[in-house]
Design an enzyme around this catalytic site. Structure first.
Site, PDB file in Angstrom:
ATOM      1  N   GLN A  96       0.834  -1.194   0.000  1.00 13.59           N
ATOM      2  CA  GLN A  96       0.000   0.000   0.000  1.00 13.59           C
ATOM      3  C   GLN A  96       0.874   1.251   0.000  1.00 13.59           C
ATOM      4  OE1 GLN A  96      -3.458  -0.035   2.621  1.00 13.59           O
ATOM      5  NE2 GLN A  96      -3.214  -2.243   2.948  1.00 13.59           N
ATOM      6  N   HIS A 129       8.467  -4.805  -0.266  1.00 11.62           N
ATOM      7  CA  HIS A 129       7.771  -4.903  -1.548  1.00 11.62           C
ATOM      8  C   HIS A 129       7.958  -3.656  -2.404  1.00 11.62           C
ATOM      9  CE1 HIS A 129       4.767  -6.552  -4.275  1.00 11.62           C
ATOM     10  NE2 HIS A 129       4.165  -5.375  -4.292  1.00 11.62           N
ATOM     11  N   LYS A 191       1.722 -10.369 -17.161  1.00  9.31           N
ATOM     12  CA  LYS A 191       0.525 -10.909 -16.523  1.00  9.31           C
ATOM     13  C   LYS A 191      -0.584  -9.876 -16.485  1.00  9.31           C
ATOM     14  CE  LYS A 191       1.004  -9.547 -11.678  1.00  9.31           C
ATOM     15  NZ  LYS A 191       1.182  -9.974 -10.285  1.00  9.31           N
ATOM     16  N   ARG A 193      -3.740  -9.103 -13.770  1.00 10.77           N
ATOM     17  CA  ARG A 193      -4.371  -9.467 -12.506  1.00 10.77           C
ATOM     18  C   ARG A 193      -5.866  -9.226 -12.601  1.00 10.77           C
ATOM     19  NH1 ARG A 193      -3.178 -10.813  -7.479  1.00 10.77           N
ATOM     20  NH2 ARG A 193      -0.926 -10.568  -7.780  1.00 10.77           N
ATOM     21  N   ASP A 217      10.519 -13.800  -7.004  1.00 11.82           N
ATOM     22  CA  ASP A 217       9.624 -12.722  -6.592  1.00 11.82           C
ATOM     23  C   ASP A 217      10.000 -12.332  -5.174  1.00 11.82           C
ATOM     24  OD1 ASP A 217       7.642 -10.843  -6.852  1.00 11.82           O
ATOM     25  OD2 ASP A 217       6.069 -12.269  -7.391  1.00 11.82           O
ATOM     26  N   THR A 222      -0.810 -15.532  -2.100  1.00 13.31           N
ATOM     27  CA  THR A 222      -1.804 -16.503  -2.578  1.00 13.31           C
ATOM     28  C   THR A 222      -1.186 -17.505  -3.534  1.00 13.31           C
ATOM     29  OG1 THR A 222      -2.458 -15.179  -4.497  1.00 13.31           O
ATOM     30  CG2 THR A 222      -3.591 -14.748  -2.404  1.00 13.31           C
TER      31      THR A 222
END
Length: 314
Positions: A96, A129, A191, A193, A217, A222
């Site tokens: 975030q 991240h 990709k 999402r 990664d 998930t």
């Protein structure tokens, strides 16, 4: 010199104990009281006048562990610790770092400001991240990396025929960091999402035909991104290995069924038990080295950048 003390939260006591053992220091346990409504009250031991390192990942359950971290930092400050450092190997809310629609909070900034407000004078994280972490933090951030540790495990023969694969554009720089160490080439999966737990692979940029592939990664939550990348590579690569710095593995149990030889994660998030293809690499030596240097006010720069050789395009 000011005494060094490692304070262990409840999120990952095994990691804190391993770090303390490498530092030849005691890991100070915490008494964690709970009220009937779920409210927690951690109580720390004697830390007055000591250089304190609170080890607590904000792993699932993220909110409980985060609140515990804040209360531990405040308890150490109020117990007159000489210096308090938050060691948060896995920092939740790092995704975030920006608002994508109106009405969202900037969760990362809220979290780091709360950590600083609770009493931390420094923050230590491993492979966050987002690179925006330090820019929004009101206190100094020491960003360590587990990439060299994982790179050594996934590519024992450097400069071979292996391809380092980024499962999406966001992991492209990370893949280049792995390839800089191993001397391997790089490929990229594009990709799309669809939802938070559903991902579709669109295209593969790079040549992986009949070559070992290592999908890298920063985290596996998930497992949807990894699953999409594996689906794209399955009929082309000779072998598939997955490596990620963090493994919260929230709903990623299906990865056991994927056609991959190994899935490597670190112990920034505690894993009660793992079974093949999962393997866990410990970051305790990395954290212990960083804490030892900070305690002696020595530089940490060589623990940050893993690059040693330039990657080749695939």
């Amino acid at each position: 010199m000011t005494p060094l003390r490692v304070v262990s939260g409840s999120a990952n006591p095994a990691l804190a104990a391993a770090v303390a053992e490498l530092l030849d220091a005691d890991a100070l346990g915490v008494v964690l009281e709970r009220f009937p409504d779920g409210e927690i009250r951690p109580i720390v031991g004697h830390v007055s006048g000591q250089d304190v390192y609170v080890v607590q990942s904000t792993a699932p359950p993220v909110n409980d562990n985060f609140v515990e971290l804040l209360l531990l930092l405040d308890a150490c400050r109020r117990s007159r610790a000489a210096r308090v450092t938050a060691v948060v190997p896995y920092l939740g809310y790092s995704r975030q770092d920006r608002r994508t629609v109106s009405g969202q909070a900037l969760g990362l900034r809220v979290v780091v400001e709360a950590i600083a407000g609770a009493g931390a004078e420094r923050l230590v994280v491993i492979d966050p991240h987002t690179p925006a972490l330090e820019s929004v933090s009101p206190i100094p951030v020491e960003t360590l990396t587990a990439v060299p540790l994982l790179a050594e495990r996934v590519s024992p023969v450097r400069g071979g025929d292996t391809v380092i694969v980024a499962p999406d554009a966001g992991a492209a720089t990370l893949a280049e960091r792995y390839a800089a160490i191993t001397g391997d080439s790089v490929a990229l999966v594009r990709k799309y999402r669809e939802t938070e737990s559903s991902v579709s692979a669109i295209a593969l940029l790079g040549d992986v035909r009949n070559r070992p592939a290592v999908i890298v990664d920063d985290m596996i939550c998930t497992g949807a991104t990894v699953e999409a990348a594996v689906g794209m590579l399955r009929h082309h690569a000779a072998d598939i290995v997955v490596a990620a710095s963090h493994g919260p593995l929230a709903g990623a149990a299906h990865l056991h069924r994927l056609d991959v030889r190994r899935v490597l994660v670190t112990d920034t998030v505690a894993h009660a038990a793992v079974a093949p293809p999962f393997e866990v690499c410990s970051v305790a030596p990395l954290l212990a080295e960083a804490i030892a240097r900070m305690h002696e006010d020595l530089p940490l720069h060589d623990l940050f950048a893993p690059a040693r050789m330039g990657p080749r395009s695939a």
